[in-house]
Design a protein around this motif. Sequence first.
Motif, PDB file in Angstrom:
ATOM      1  N   LEU A  67       0.842  -1.188   0.000  1.00 38.86           N
ATOM      2  CA  LEU A  67       0.000   0.000   0.000  1.00 38.86           C
ATOM      3  C   LEU A  67       0.880   1.243   0.000  1.00 38.86           C
ATOM      4  CD1 LEU A  67      -2.904   1.192   0.298  1.00 38.86           C
ATOM      5  CD2 LEU A  67      -2.518   1.155   2.776  1.00 38.86           C
ATOM      6  N   TRP A  68       0.692   2.102  -0.990  1.00 38.44           N
ATOM      7  CA  TRP A  68       1.439   3.349  -1.110  1.00 38.44           C
ATOM      8  C   TRP A  68       0.509   4.527  -0.870  1.00 38.44           C
ATOM      9  CZ3 TRP A  68       6.693   4.091  -2.841  1.00 38.44           C
ATOM     10  CH2 TRP A  68       7.401   2.891  -2.970  1.00 38.44           C
ATOM     11  N   LYS A  69       1.073   5.648  -0.398  1.00 33.86           N
ATOM     12  CA  LYS A  69       0.249   6.823  -0.129  1.00 33.86           C
ATOM     13  C   LYS A  69       0.906   8.080  -0.685  1.00 33.86           C
ATOM     14  CE  LYS A  69       2.057   8.093   4.451  1.00 33.86           C
ATOM     15  NZ  LYS A  69       1.700   8.404   5.856  1.00 33.86           N
ATOM     16  N   SER A  98     -11.579   4.033   2.262  1.00 29.47           N
ATOM     17  CA  SER A  98     -11.177   4.891   3.374  1.00 29.47           C
ATOM     18  C   SER A  98     -12.413   5.172   4.209  1.00 29.47           C
ATOM     19  CB  SER A  98     -10.575   6.195   2.845  1.00 29.47           C
ATOM     20  OG  SER A  98     -10.243   7.063   3.908  1.00 29.47           O
ATOM     21  N   VAL A  99     -12.373   4.769   5.485  1.00 25.15           N
ATOM     22  CA  VAL A  99     -13.559   4.805   6.337  1.00 25.15           C
ATOM     23  C   VAL A  99     -13.284   5.702   7.540  1.00 25.15           C
ATOM     24  CG1 VAL A  99     -15.237   3.420   7.598  1.00 25.15           C
ATOM     25  CG2 VAL A  99     -14.096   2.457   5.593  1.00 25.15           C
ATOM     26  N   ILE A 108      -9.372   7.633  10.825  1.00 27.76           N
ATOM     27  CA  ILE A 108      -9.491   7.042   9.498  1.00 27.76           C
ATOM     28  C   ILE A 108      -8.929   5.626   9.500  1.00 27.76           C
ATOM     29  CG2 ILE A 108      -8.938   7.282   7.056  1.00 27.76           C
ATOM     30  CD1 ILE A 108     -10.675   9.526   8.128  1.00 27.76           C
ATOM     31  N   TRP A 109      -9.705   4.701   8.975  1.00 27.18           N
ATOM     32  CA  TRP A 109      -9.249   3.331   8.746  1.00 27.18           C
ATOM     33  C   TRP A 109      -9.192   3.082   7.245  1.00 27.18           C
ATOM     34  CZ3 TRP A 109      -8.118  -0.518  12.406  1.00 27.18           C
ATOM     35  CH2 TRP A 109      -8.401  -0.197  13.741  1.00 27.18           C
ATOM     36  N   ILE A 110      -8.190   2.335   6.822  1.00 28.93           N
ATOM     37  CA  ILE A 110      -8.120   1.861   5.449  1.00 28.93           C
ATOM     38  C   ILE A 110      -8.547   0.398   5.453  1.00 28.93           C
ATOM     39  CG2 ILE A 110      -6.698   1.547   3.404  1.00 28.93           C
ATOM     40  CD1 ILE A 110      -7.079   4.468   4.296  1.00 28.93           C
ATOM     41  N   THR A 119      -9.447  -7.049   5.472  1.00 27.08           N
ATOM     42  CA  THR A 119      -8.617  -6.648   6.595  1.00 27.08           C
ATOM     43  C   THR A 119      -8.625  -5.130   6.652  1.00 27.08           C
ATOM     44  OG1 THR A 119      -6.419  -6.879   7.625  1.00 27.08           O
ATOM     45  CG2 THR A 119      -6.487  -6.623   5.227  1.00 27.08           C
ATOM     46  N   ARG A 120      -7.998  -4.553   7.670  1.00 31.82           N
ATOM     47  CA  ARG A 120      -7.988  -3.096   7.776  1.00 31.82           C
ATOM     48  C   ARG A 120      -6.781  -2.643   8.587  1.00 31.82           C
ATOM     49  NH1 ARG A 120     -12.834  -1.491  12.125  1.00 31.82           N
ATOM     50  NH2 ARG A 120     -11.966  -2.611  13.912  1.00 31.82           N
ATOM     51  N   VAL A 121      -6.457  -1.356   8.446  1.00 29.50           N
ATOM     52  CA  VAL A 121      -5.347  -0.769   9.184  1.00 29.50           C
ATOM     53  C   VAL A 121      -5.725   0.670   9.527  1.00 29.50           C
ATOM     54  CG1 VAL A 121      -4.146   0.005   7.078  1.00 29.50           C
ATOM     55  CG2 VAL A 121      -2.844  -0.364   9.178  1.00 29.50           C
ATOM     56  N   PRO A 122      -5.449   1.133  10.764  1.00 27.27           N
ATOM     57  CA  PRO A 122      -5.679   2.549  11.070  1.00 27.27           C
ATOM     58  C   PRO A 122      -4.650   3.410  10.360  1.00 27.27           C
ATOM     59  CG  PRO A 122      -4.654   1.450  12.938  1.00 27.27           C
ATOM     60  CD  PRO A 122      -4.963   0.380  11.934  1.00 27.27           C
TER      61      PRO A 122
END
Length: 234
Positions: A67-69, A98-99, A108-110, A119-122
């Motif tokens: 995952l890149w940002k 994006s939640v 924000i969680w991805i 799955t998810r990550v903060p």
Amino acid sequence: MLALATHPERPGRIVAGLASGRVAISQDGGRTWKDRAVGNGEGAVDTVIMAAGQPDMMYAAIRSDGLWKSEDAGRNWSLAMDRPWLDDAERDLRSLASVDLATGMGGIWIYAGTDTGITRVPDCFCRWQDVQPGNAMDALVAGDAPPPEAPLPSGEPVRALVSVHTAPETLYAALPSGVWNSKDAGVVWSRLTSGDASAVAVNPIDPEHIVAALDGGLKQSRDRGITWSALAAS
């Protein structure tokens, strides 16, 4: 072109993920485009999103990478997270959402769909996590029964994810078994309609209006997925 993303706060902006390992960005509704490399430019950009409430923050999933940002509307990119480890293997990210949740570190969680589930990550990007009820730890400490859970079908690829802009805990997912909906940020899911679903989108102005790619055609619902009809080409 493998993916498209828009944002209600930037109505003219479109971000596209390309098989060439680049993203293309239009600021004028698709009339003109500029493209930039993400990562080393060797992996396909399978999915892209703009962050909830932060349209200049973008995320791109690079095949066989992670995952890149970008924090500057796509001009520069950096690695945010490696691919998640699920079911004894690293998994590519097939879909992103994006939640905006109060339970996230920063809010924000991805959420990410993979070939085997979700799955998810903060947005602190500490680690990929399973989706669990927000009060699960409280129930454990109190000795109470755990909150109910009804995850997506195990082992199915999550081809598309979307969070409703006006109700971020409401999620929709496209799977081979149909279009699924969660009203509690991914803890409990129910199937809205069966069929081989490859994409799903929600009208940012009218959240009752959902469009999905099902069984090779387009279908729409005007009542949040209760009833569906074929979407005729105009």
